[in-house]
Write a protein that holds these residues in place. Structure first.
Motif, short mmCIF file in Angstrom:
data_model
loop_
_atom_site.label_atom_id
_atom_site.label_comp_id
_atom_site.label_asym_id
_atom_site.label_seq_id
_atom_site.Cartn_x
_atom_site.Cartn_y
_atom_site.Cartn_z
N ARG A 98 120.33 25.35 42.10
CA ARG A 98 119.51 26.55 42.00
C ARG A 98 119.92 27.59 43.01
O ARG A 98 119.93 28.79 42.71
CB ARG A 98 118.03 26.18 42.19
CG ARG A 98 117.38 25.49 41.02
CD ARG A 98 116.01 24.96 41.37
NE ARG A 98 115.17 25.99 41.96
CZ ARG A 98 113.99 25.74 42.53
NH1 ARG A 98 113.55 24.50 42.62
NH2 ARG A 98 113.28 26.73 43.02
N PHE A 99 120.25 27.17 44.23
CA PHE A 99 120.64 28.16 45.23
C PHE A 99 122.00 28.76 44.89
O PHE A 99 122.22 29.95 45.15
CB PHE A 99 120.68 27.55 46.63
CG PHE A 99 121.02 28.59 47.68
CD1 PHE A 99 120.07 29.51 48.08
CD2 PHE A 99 122.29 28.65 48.22
CE1 PHE A 99 120.38 30.48 49.01
CE2 PHE A 99 122.61 29.62 49.16
CZ PHE A 99 121.65 30.54 49.56
N ALA A 129 121.21 31.51 42.56
CA ALA A 129 120.61 32.64 43.26
C ALA A 129 121.66 33.38 44.08
O ALA A 129 121.63 34.62 44.17
CB ALA A 129 119.47 32.15 44.15
N ALA A 130 122.59 32.65 44.68
CA ALA A 130 123.65 33.28 45.47
C ALA A 130 124.56 34.13 44.58
O ALA A 130 125.06 35.18 45.01
CB ALA A 130 124.46 32.22 46.21
N LEU A 131 124.81 33.69 43.35
CA LEU A 131 125.62 34.49 42.43
C LEU A 131 124.95 35.84 42.16
O LEU A 131 125.63 36.88 42.12
CB LEU A 131 125.81 33.73 41.12
CG LEU A 131 126.77 32.55 41.14
CD1 LEU A 131 126.74 31.82 39.79
CD2 LEU A 131 128.20 33.00 41.46
N VAL A 132 123.63 35.83 42.00
CA VAL A 132 122.92 37.09 41.77
C VAL A 132 123.00 37.96 43.03
O VAL A 132 123.15 39.19 42.94
CB VAL A 132 121.46 36.82 41.37
CG1 VAL A 132 120.72 38.13 41.13
CG2 VAL A 132 121.40 35.95 40.11
N GLY A 164 117.85 25.08 47.90
CA GLY A 164 117.38 25.08 46.52
C GLY A 164 115.89 25.35 46.42
O GLY A 164 115.43 26.06 45.52
N GLU A 165 115.13 24.81 47.36
CA GLU A 165 113.68 25.01 47.35
C GLU A 165 113.29 26.45 47.61
O GLU A 165 112.30 26.94 47.06
CB GLU A 165 113.02 24.08 48.37
CG GLU A 165 113.08 22.61 48.00
CD GLU A 165 112.55 21.71 49.09
OE1 GLU A 165 112.28 20.52 48.80
OE2 GLU A 165 112.39 22.17 50.24
N ILE A 166 114.04 27.15 48.46
CA ILE A 166 113.70 28.53 48.77
C ILE A 166 114.38 29.52 47.82
O ILE A 166 114.25 30.73 48.01
CB ILE A 166 114.06 28.89 50.23
CG1 ILE A 166 115.58 28.95 50.43
CG2 ILE A 166 113.42 27.91 51.20
CD1 ILE A 166 115.99 29.49 51.77
N SER A 167 115.08 29.02 46.82
CA SER A 167 115.88 29.90 45.96
C SER A 167 115.02 30.89 45.18
O SER A 167 115.46 32.02 44.92
CB SER A 167 116.74 29.07 45.01
OG SER A 167 115.94 28.27 44.16
N PHE A 168 113.81 30.49 44.79
CA PHE A 168 112.94 31.42 44.07
C PHE A 168 112.55 32.59 44.96
O PHE A 168 112.65 33.76 44.55
CB PHE A 168 111.69 30.69 43.56
CG PHE A 168 110.70 31.57 42.87
CD1 PHE A 168 111.09 32.38 41.81
CD2 PHE A 168 109.38 31.60 43.28
CE1 PHE A 168 110.17 33.20 41.17
CE2 PHE A 168 108.45 32.42 42.64
CZ PHE A 168 108.84 33.22 41.58
N ALA A 169 112.13 32.30 46.19
CA ALA A 169 111.81 33.38 47.13
C ALA A 169 113.05 34.22 47.43
O ALA A 169 112.98 35.44 47.53
CB ALA A 169 111.22 32.79 48.41
N PHE A 170 114.18 33.55 47.59
CA PHE A 170 115.44 34.25 47.85
C PHE A 170 115.74 35.25 46.72
O PHE A 170 116.11 36.40 46.98
CB PHE A 170 116.56 33.22 47.98
CG PHE A 170 117.92 33.79 48.30
CD1 PHE A 170 118.35 33.89 49.61
CD2 PHE A 170 118.76 34.23 47.28
CE1 PHE A 170 119.61 34.41 49.91
CE2 PHE A 170 120.02 34.74 47.57
CZ PHE A 170 120.44 34.85 48.89
#
Length: 383
Positions: free
Chosen positions: A29-30, A33-36, A310-316
């Motif tokens: 998941r992270f 998010a990093a790709l975005v 991965g857990e903080i990926s939504f907030a990220f």
């Protein structure tokens, strides 16, 4: 290379041999998010030298579409994987609401304050209301979908996923195991037909990024019913793994296929690069990651750190664009820079995004989930 997961029982619930937690997917998941994040860095024009800027454009333009597509397929996969026959629609919707909406409301408030008090930009009340209600992606107007915190358009799509999941899970769970791959193939065929349907929409105006009509971009990439296909594909893939169907590639092979598809995507028509080109490789990465999931929790600093990311990926995801935009202004770097300075500023903004994402997860997202996501039951008085 082929890979087979442990077969499940005939019960609609996952077999006991299948792990309930999928740390490999949490870590992925992270990466998505990093790709975005990299995609939005590329769009922000950090480099004064055209050579690194052009290199970033060629390497990272596909990153945004890929990261979001991964999240949509992953949503269908993990929700199906964790579903139990005892779960009610009300319980599901309650958990999804408290997982998504408080963080969305908080970041929308941040975006409003930054737009009005820092950028001095007026906010259209109608567009803002649609954003707060998470229905902005149903509008073909860019200014509506980009209102307040622009990245929240994807939450508008996810809201349709959550509304539809209790309605989709029963027929998908009823598909006979030997027919699952046929159903998955059918969904992919429809995804590849979506750009054909979008060609019937108006050809003007043109969306600068990708050089395609604005209505094509909206219909193919951001229209919730169309992206529901990605979600359904993820649901079917979950059942494929749960029932022990054969996967064509293991995790390494799936990642290699995804990298190859990413590299070849620019050679396809623009409308196909948004979703269709990457959907199968990303789905196979998710399925193979789940099928190869260990039965124990990851150990070691690297694994624990990856899980936390991965857990903080939504907030990220929710915070990164605001940090890139306003953080850059606050440190006086809101202009193209030399290549070393640009990478230094990008690294600093990444660190800030990670810090505020950790804070939002730790002090907002996780406590709200613990307190409100599950209905509290009163203890039974002893007889």
């Amino acid at each position: 290379m082929t890979l087979r997961a442990e077969p499940s029982h005939k019960s609609p619930d996952p077999a006991p041999s299948l792990p309930q937690r999928l740390p490999a997917l949490t870590m992925m998941r992270f990466v998505a998010a990093a790709l975005v994040f990299v995609f939005h860095v590329t769009m922000a024009q950090f480099f004064v030298d055209p050579a690194p800027q052009q290199t970033m454009l060629s390497l990272a333009t596909q990153a945004g579409w890929t990261g979001v597509g991964f999240f949509f397929v992953l949503s269908g996969f993990v929700l199906t994987w964790s579903h139990r026959s005892s779960h009610t629609a009300g319980r599901f919707w309650r958990r999804r609401f408290f997982k998504i909406y408080p963080s969305h409301l908080l970041t929308a408030a941040f975006a409003f304050v930054l737009l009005v008090w820092v950028a001095g930009v007026g906010v259209d009340s109608g567009s803002a209301l649609l954003n707060l209600l998470l229905v902005q992606s149903w509008s073909p107007l860019i200014e509506v979908r980009a209102s307040l915190n622009g990245v929240a358009w994807s939450l508008s799509v996810e809201m349709l996923f959550y509304v539809m999941f209790p309605l989709l899970i029963r027929p998908i769970m009823a598909i006979r195991p030997e027919r699952l791959w046929a159903w998955a193939t059918g969904v992919v065929v429809v995804i590849f037909l979506v750009p054909v349907a979008s060609s019937l929409l108006p050809r003007e105006p043109t969306f600068p990024l990708g050089n395609m009509p604005v209505y094509d971009f909206w219909f193919v990439y951001q229209f919730p019913p169309v992206r529901l296909l990605d979600f359904a594909f993820g649901m079917i893939l979950a059942r494929i793994v749960m029932t022990g169907r054969r996967l064509p590639l293991d995790l390494g092979g799936s990642v290699a296929l995804a990298v190859a598809a990413y590299a070849l995507a620019p050679f396809f028509p623009s409308a196909y690069t948004l979703t269709a080109v990457m959907v199968v490789p990303l789905g196979l990465v998710i399925a193979a990651g789940a099928a190869s999931a260990p039965s124990h929790e990851p150990t070691g600093l690297v694994s624990r750190t990856a899980i936390k990311l991965g857990e903080i990926s939504f907030a990220f995801y929710l915070l990164h664009q605001m940090v890139l935009t306003y953080g850059r202004q606050w440190i006086g770097a809101d202009h193209p820079m030399s290549t070393p300075a640009a990478f230094g500023v990008i690294a600093l903004l990444l660190a800030v995004t990670l810090a505020v994402s950790w804070a939002q997860f730790t002090f907002v997202e996780a406590p709200i989930m613990r307190r409100f996501a599950a209905r509290r039951t009163r203890p039974t008085a002893p007889s």
